[in-house]
Every structure is written in structure tokens, then in C-alpha cells.
Write a protein that holds these residues in place. Structure first.
Motif, PDB file in Angstrom:
ATOM      1  N   VAL A 114     128.396   3.412  29.568  1.00 23.03           N
ATOM      2  CA  VAL A 114     128.853   4.481  30.454  1.00 23.03           C
ATOM      3  C   VAL A 114     129.061   5.680  29.047  1.00 23.03           C
ATOM      4  O   VAL A 114     130.013   5.316  28.438  1.00 23.03           O
ATOM      5  CB  VAL A 114     129.926   4.120  30.994  1.00 23.03           C
ATOM      6  CG1 VAL A 114     130.218   5.212  31.904  1.00 23.03           C
ATOM      7  CG2 VAL A 114     128.754   2.733  32.030  1.00 23.03           C
ATOM      8  N   GLU A 119     128.526   9.663  33.944  1.00 24.04           N
ATOM      9  CA  GLU A 119     129.635   8.271  34.497  1.00 24.04           C
ATOM     10  C   GLU A 119     128.982   8.420  36.020  1.00 24.04           C
ATOM     11  O   GLU A 119     128.266   6.633  36.713  1.00 24.04           O
ATOM     12  CB  GLU A 119     130.608   8.704  34.470  1.00 24.04           C
ATOM     13  CG  GLU A 119     131.787   8.819  33.449  1.00 24.04           C
ATOM     14  CD  GLU A 119     131.452   9.985  32.743  1.00 24.04           C
ATOM     15  OE1 GLU A 119     130.883  10.679  33.141  1.00 24.04           O
ATOM     16  OE2 GLU A 119     132.905  10.396  31.514  1.00 24.04           O
ATOM     17  N   THR A 120     128.563   9.328  36.924  1.00 21.73           N
ATOM     18  CA  THR A 120     128.177   8.825  38.143  1.00 21.73           C
ATOM     19  C   THR A 120     126.932   8.160  37.699  1.00 21.73           C
ATOM     20  O   THR A 120     126.647   7.285  38.397  1.00 21.73           O
ATOM     21  CB  THR A 120     127.883   9.958  38.933  1.00 21.73           C
ATOM     22  OG1 THR A 120     129.446  10.706  38.908  1.00 21.73           O
ATOM     23  CG2 THR A 120     127.629   9.870  40.012  1.00 21.73           C
ATOM     24  N   ASP A 122     125.636   6.750  35.217  1.00 20.08           N
ATOM     25  CA  ASP A 122     125.007   5.155  35.161  1.00 20.08           C
ATOM     26  C   ASP A 122     125.898   4.487  36.308  1.00 20.08           C
ATOM     27  O   ASP A 122     125.379   3.508  36.535  1.00 20.08           O
ATOM     28  CB  ASP A 122     126.266   4.802  33.681  1.00 20.08           C
ATOM     29  CG  ASP A 122     125.100   5.695  32.915  1.00 20.08           C
ATOM     30  OD1 ASP A 122     124.231   6.262  32.613  1.00 20.08           O
ATOM     31  OD2 ASP A 122     126.334   5.572  31.420  1.00 20.08           O
ATOM     32  N   ARG A 123     128.058   4.810  36.567  1.00 22.81           N
ATOM     33  CA  ARG A 123     127.572   4.290  38.217  1.00 22.81           C
ATOM     34  C   ARG A 123     127.071   3.703  39.181  1.00 22.81           C
ATOM     35  O   ARG A 123     127.454   2.681  39.691  1.00 22.81           O
ATOM     36  CB  ARG A 123     129.059   4.512  38.217  1.00 22.81           C
ATOM     37  CG  ARG A 123     130.087   4.111  36.823  1.00 22.81           C
ATOM     38  CD  ARG A 123     131.329   4.729  36.930  1.00 22.81           C
ATOM     39  NE  ARG A 123     132.004   4.305  35.437  1.00 22.81           N
ATOM     40  CZ  ARG A 123     133.042   5.917  34.790  1.00 22.81           C
ATOM     41  NH1 ARG A 123     133.269   5.654  35.653  1.00 22.81           N
ATOM     42  NH2 ARG A 123     133.417   5.407  33.364  1.00 22.81           N
ATOM     43  N   ARG A 140     126.119  -3.465  33.684  1.00 20.49           N
ATOM     44  CA  ARG A 140     126.919  -1.878  33.100  1.00 20.49           C
ATOM     45  C   ARG A 140     128.205  -1.857  32.461  1.00 20.49           C
ATOM     46  O   ARG A 140     129.257  -2.907  32.423  1.00 20.49           O
ATOM     47  CB  ARG A 140     127.651  -0.889  34.020  1.00 20.49           C
ATOM     48  CG  ARG A 140     128.261   0.522  34.118  1.00 20.49           C
ATOM     49  CD  ARG A 140     128.816   0.958  35.382  1.00 20.49           C
ATOM     50  NE  ARG A 140     129.727   0.378  36.008  1.00 20.49           N
ATOM     51  CZ  ARG A 140     130.887  -0.173  36.712  1.00 20.49           C
ATOM     52  NH1 ARG A 140     131.358   0.305  35.402  1.00 20.49           N
ATOM     53  NH2 ARG A 140     131.022  -0.826  37.117  1.00 20.49           N
ATOM     54  N   GLU A 142     131.202  -0.979  29.946  1.00 22.71           N
ATOM     55  CA  GLU A 142     132.375   0.916  30.057  1.00 22.71           C
ATOM     56  C   GLU A 142     133.065   0.357  28.605  1.00 22.71           C
ATOM     57  O   GLU A 142     133.006  -0.770  28.119  1.00 22.71           O
ATOM     58  CB  GLU A 142     133.674   0.861  31.065  1.00 22.71           C
ATOM     59  CG  GLU A 142     132.670   0.581  32.425  1.00 22.71           C
ATOM     60  CD  GLU A 142     132.998   1.167  33.218  1.00 22.71           C
ATOM     61  OE1 GLU A 142     133.341   3.081  32.438  1.00 22.71           O
ATOM     62  OE2 GLU A 142     132.236   2.235  33.806  1.00 22.71           O
ATOM     63  N   HIS A 152     130.674  -5.417  33.345  1.00 23.56           N
ATOM     64  CA  HIS A 152     130.161  -5.903  35.117  1.00 23.56           C
ATOM     65  C   HIS A 152     128.909  -5.901  35.083  1.00 23.56           C
ATOM     66  O   HIS A 152     127.684  -5.257  34.331  1.00 23.56           O
ATOM     67  CB  HIS A 152     130.699  -4.929  35.454  1.00 23.56           C
ATOM     68  CG  HIS A 152     131.826  -3.582  35.462  1.00 23.56           C
ATOM     69  ND1 HIS A 152     133.215  -4.147  36.203  1.00 23.56           N
ATOM     70  CD2 HIS A 152     132.630  -3.112  34.111  1.00 23.56           C
ATOM     71  CE1 HIS A 152     133.704  -3.534  35.473  1.00 23.56           C
ATOM     72  NE2 HIS A 152     133.703  -2.674  34.932  1.00 23.56           N
TER      73      HIS A 152
END
Length: 188
Positions: A114, A119-120, A122-123, A140, A142, A152
Motif C-alpha cells: 500500500v 490506499e483505496t 490497494d485495500r 496486503r 502496510e 495482512h
């Protein structure tokens, strides 16, 4: 000032997989295609690139002869409309190394690190696209300056075509799925 002066004409219309496949590697660098539309990705930071390369090297070494892990190439999620993503790390079947484009059935694991500004995507967005494409595992990561990376993990629920949250690793990854790998991230 016209739109053509800001961005080339091809960025204002949907493109096909045939058109994309005819472009040079230089034309495809730094872009993804979502629903047939070109999306320009900002350049990643040195920290981001180092973390992705570090993860790819560890996953490649642990993958044995069956799995390769690399960075910076396209995964063709679908042809119509064209969805072409460029994950930070791709773990793919070694026997598909010469097949292009890389397709979801070649892929075991995708890793997204990320970054600020994505952010949005990738998440949320990419997780949904990868699940619908049938990618079995996603990590994922961070990361922030001065802090230890947090990984994660997600496992595909094939019936729901959605991911279930898996383990979360802080500093050291000790994963058993999709295969056993230990990665020390505390020193990065």
C-alpha cells in the motif's frame, strides 16, 4: 489547452486487449488498464520498491522449482473489458514463465504494498478484482517510514468469490500458506 495536450488521445477511450498487446514495453510501463481505460500509476518510493523486491526474493527462494516470484509485470485479469493489473509481487507457476500475458490461472499469490495515493485501490478495489479473477491468495502490506511493515493475508473463498482474512504478521512473516516461508521485515 485541449485534452490531447494534457494526455494522449488513447487515454480518453477504452482500449482492447489486442491494442494493448501491440504496445511496446515502454508504453505499458507505469500503467494499468481497468475496464478498458488506461490508469497511470504514480512512481513508487524507494522504500516501496525495496520492500516489494525483498518479498519477491524471499517468496521466490521458498517457492522451489514449482513457483517463481517476480515484480513489475502485468497480470491479465480479463480480456473484455480489458483488466490488466501490475501487482507489486506475483507468485506464478514456474512452467508458465514464457507465457504472455500472465493469467489468473498461472498465479498463486499476489502482493500489494500500500502506497500513499493508492490506499483505496490497494485495500478494496484490487482485492475485489483479484477475488473475481480467482487468485487464491493475496497479501496486503502496510508500510510507513520508521514503522515495521504489517502483512495482512487473504485466502479466496471460491464459492463467494471473495477473500477471507487470514493471519496478520508484524515484522516477521511465518506463513504456511500458500507455502512455507519465513521473512524478516523488521530491518527494512
Amino acid at each position: 489547452m485541449t485534452a490531447e495536450m494534457i494526455a494522449p488521445e488513447w487515454m480518453h477511450r477504452q482500449i482492447t486487449s489486442e491494442q494493448y498487446d501491440s504496445w511496446s514495453e515502454e508504453q505499458c510501463a507505469g500503467i494499468e488498464v481497468v475496464d478498458g481505460m488506461v490508469v497511470v500509476s504514480p512512481g513508487a518510493s524507494k522504500r516501496h520498491n525495496r520492500l516489494a523486491r525483498f518479498l519477491a526474493n524471499a517468496l521466490d527462494a521458498a517457492g522451489g522449482e514449482e513457483w517463481n516470484a517476480d515484480t513489475d509485470f502485468d497480470v491479465r485479469l480479463q480480456d473484455v473489458p480489458l483488466d490488466n493489473r501490475r501487482p507489486d509481487v506475483v507468485v506464478y507457476r514456474a512452467d508458465t514463465i514464457d507465457e504472455s500475458p500472465t493469467r489468473p490461472e498461472h498465479v498463486l499469490l499476489l502482493v500489494e504494498v500500500v502506497s500513499p495515493g493508492s490506499e483505496t485501490t490497494d485495500r478494496v478495489v484490487e482485492l475485489d478484482q483479484y477475488a473475481k479473477a480467482g487468485i487464491p491468495f493475496v497479501w496486503r502490506v502496510e508500510q510507513a517510514a520508521g514503522r515495521v511493515p504489517v502483512v495482512h493475508t487473504y485466502l479466496l473463498d471460491e464459492a463467494a468469490r471473495a477473500y477471507r482474512a487470514g493471519e496478520v504478521f508484524v515484522g516477521r512473516v511465518e506463513a504456511v500458506a500458500p507455502y512455507a516461508v519465513g521473512i524478516e521485515l523488521g530491518g527494512l
